[in-house]
Scaffold this motif. Sequence first.
Motif, short mmCIF file in Angstrom:
data_model
loop_
_atom_site.label_atom_id
_atom_site.label_comp_id
_atom_site.label_asym_id
_atom_site.label_seq_id
_atom_site.Cartn_x
_atom_site.Cartn_y
_atom_site.Cartn_z
N LEU A 52 -16.13 24.49 26.95
CA LEU A 52 -14.76 24.39 27.45
C LEU A 52 -14.25 22.95 27.46
N ASP A 53 -15.11 22.00 27.81
CA ASP A 53 -14.72 20.60 28.01
C ASP A 53 -14.69 19.85 26.68
N PRO A 69 -12.03 28.27 25.99
CA PRO A 69 -12.56 29.25 26.94
C PRO A 69 -13.42 30.31 26.24
#
Length: 212
Positions: free
Chosen positions: A89-90, A116
């Motif tokens: 996600l990051d 996501p």
Amino acid sequence: MEKKKDIESYILGHIDPDDPVLRELDRETHLKVTGARMLSGHLQGQVLTMISKMIQPERILEIGTFTGYSAICLAKGLAAEGKLITIELDDELESLAQKYIKKAELQKNIIQLIGPALEIIPALNETFDLVFIDADKREYVDYYNLVFDKVKKGGYIIADNTLWGGKVLHPSVPGDKQTAGIVAFNELIKNDTRVEKVILPLRDGMTIIRKK
């Protein structure tokens, strides 16, 4: 506690050493990344590599790349021309993971996806021999349900942190959604007759699930 540390030191002294790329990745992660304790580390990494080499998967899905340590470990067991898809996600971690994937000479085998997981997984037109879940604990049940039909018969799902620092024994703290997520996942797996399962008390708990 001291005895536990002594045992861990003994174990680490009697298994294969980390390769230099993983040692460097471990060091840079601890120097530069918040939450570096999430990195798999030497012992768990060796276990993941060993399991992957036993299975010799053609396709692996990893949910939660972090800085790439576990992806590298798992990719070492890929069959020839095998692929590992890893989701994170990051986006700020992407370049660091990419750097060490290249150093490990696995860039042709590892595909990094950013975003996501709950949105990316349904769009993957793949079947997997092995899935490693190590992302948002609140979403473990959702990850499992999304990947289950994408796992081959006889394939494996490995879930990390399933003992969650012992909090699974006392899960009723109001607002602790991470623990609640792990407890819900553990109960789901316990009662799922479609799979065989075992929890290893390795580090923070690692559940190995085999699809019948």
